[in-house]
Design a protein around this motif. Structure first.
Motif, PDB file in Angstrom:
ATOM      1  N   PRO A 185       3.213  -5.587   0.514  1.00  0.00           N
ATOM      2  CA  PRO A 185       2.280  -6.020   1.329  1.00  0.00           C
ATOM      3  C   PRO A 185       2.777  -7.393   1.268  1.00  0.00           C
ATOM      4  CG  PRO A 185       1.776  -5.205  -0.558  1.00  0.00           C
ATOM      5  CD  PRO A 185       2.492  -4.429  -1.505  1.00  0.00           C
ATOM      6  N   PHE A 186       2.298  -7.911   2.476  1.00  0.00           N
ATOM      7  CA  PHE A 186       2.904  -9.733   2.326  1.00  0.00           C
ATOM      8  C   PHE A 186       2.003 -10.532   1.501  1.00  0.00           C
ATOM      9  CE2 PHE A 186       2.558  -7.975   6.780  1.00  0.00           C
ATOM     10  CZ  PHE A 186       4.558  -7.229   6.893  1.00  0.00           C
ATOM     11  N   ASP A 187       2.387 -11.867   1.398  1.00  0.00           N
ATOM     12  CA  ASP A 187       1.368 -12.427   0.875  1.00  0.00           C
ATOM     13  C   ASP A 187       0.204 -13.234   0.949  1.00  0.00           C
ATOM     14  OD1 ASP A 187       3.366 -13.433   1.804  1.00  0.00           O
ATOM     15  OD2 ASP A 187       2.856 -15.460   0.954  1.00  0.00           O
ATOM     16  N   PRO A 215      -3.123  -8.188   7.368  1.00  0.00           N
ATOM     17  CA  PRO A 215      -3.155  -6.671   8.181  1.00  0.00           C
ATOM     18  C   PRO A 215      -2.665  -5.678   7.256  1.00  0.00           C
ATOM     19  CG  PRO A 215      -1.331  -7.973   9.068  1.00  0.00           C
ATOM     20  CD  PRO A 215      -1.761  -8.989   8.717  1.00  0.00           C
ATOM     21  N   TYR A 216      -1.642  -6.419   5.919  1.00  0.00           N
ATOM     22  CA  TYR A 216      -1.164  -5.976   4.800  1.00  0.00           C
ATOM     23  C   TYR A 216      -1.523  -6.494   3.897  1.00  0.00           C
ATOM     24  CZ  TYR A 216       2.321  -2.927   2.334  1.00  0.00           C
ATOM     25  OH  TYR A 216       2.797  -1.869   1.461  1.00  0.00           O
ATOM     26  N   CYS A 217      -1.478  -6.505   2.788  1.00  0.00           N
ATOM     27  CA  CYS A 217      -1.994  -7.531   1.783  1.00  0.00           C
ATOM     28  C   CYS A 217      -3.279  -6.592   0.978  1.00  0.00           C
ATOM     29  CB  CYS A 217      -3.253  -8.765   2.055  1.00  0.00           C
ATOM     30  SG  CYS A 217      -4.811  -8.773   2.907  1.00  0.00           S
ATOM     31  N   ASP A 265      -8.813  -3.778  -1.979  1.00  0.00           N
ATOM     32  CA  ASP A 265      -8.461  -4.065  -3.491  1.00  0.00           C
ATOM     33  C   ASP A 265      -7.103  -4.134  -2.534  1.00  0.00           C
ATOM     34  OD1 ASP A 265      -9.897  -4.348  -5.356  1.00  0.00           O
ATOM     35  OD2 ASP A 265      -9.669  -2.394  -5.744  1.00  0.00           O
ATOM     36  N   PHE A 266      -6.742  -3.576  -2.090  1.00  0.00           N
ATOM     37  CA  PHE A 266      -5.501  -2.926  -1.047  1.00  0.00           C
ATOM     38  C   PHE A 266      -5.655  -2.530   0.180  1.00  0.00           C
ATOM     39  CE2 PHE A 266      -1.030  -1.345  -1.770  1.00  0.00           C
ATOM     40  CZ  PHE A 266      -0.215  -2.034  -0.577  1.00  0.00           C
TER      41      PHE A 266
END
Length: 179
Positions: A43-45, A53-55, A75-76
């Motif tokens: 995931p991105f920081d 969108p992805y973290c 959490d994710f």
């Protein structure tokens, strides 16, 4: 699943099997290493891309029937892919860690599902895959392409060691990549 995939997965399973530490301390490292094992992007920081969108620790506002709004943290999360709520059981009971196989443990895993469902109700797009995970032990998977995941009993339980199976490996790669 090729030989490089098998090697990465074996390293991941060996490292994490039986982990019984602390969820908050372990889940981001566990999932980052799982991404590596699956050969998918980490995931991105948080904060790099608008709306994250992805973290890890995805911010979500929880709207209550009373009108109260409280902060929550998934959490994710990967938008339009999955939502994962992590927990961590152990071989003994201690503060924050339920002993695997006990009624308390089973209640904690069901509470993780209820927490994840609450998060989905407050997202603009429900992800097709909802997972809970006991770090170092297993995943619980619900598929809800219509936005309905069913109840807790509708889950598919997947042991960590099952990532060695090509069909399970491919399933997780698809969850993380495709939609």
């Amino acid at each position: 699943m090729n030989e490089a995939d098998r090697t990465r997965v074996e390293t991941f399973i060996t490292r994490w099997t039986g982990s019984s530490g602390n969820e908050r301390a372990n889940y981001q490292l566990f999932f980052a290493e799982m991404c590596d094992a699956l050969g998918v992007d980490r995931p991105f920081d948080k904060g790099r891309i608008p709306n994250d969108p992805y973290c890890f620790d995805k911010d979500v506002k929880i709207f209550h029937p009373s009108g109260k709004v409280t902060p929550g943290f998934i959490d994710f999360h990967k938008v339009e892919h999955f939502l994962i709520e992590a927990k961590q059981g152990g071989t003994t009971s201690k503060k924050g860690t339920a002993k695997r196989g006990t009624n308390t443990y089973l209640r904690e895993m069901e509470k993780a599902f209820v927490q994840a469902i609450a998060y989905t109700r407050n997202l603009s797009n429900k992800p097709p895959f909802l997972l809970t995970c006991d770090i170092g032990d297993h995943f619980e998977l619900w598929m809800g392409f219509s936005g309905d995941y069913g109840g807790y009993g509708a889950r598919r339980e997947i042991g960590l060691a099952e990532l060695r199976k090509p069909d399970v490996f491919d399933l997780f790669v698809d969850i993380f990549r495709a939609c």
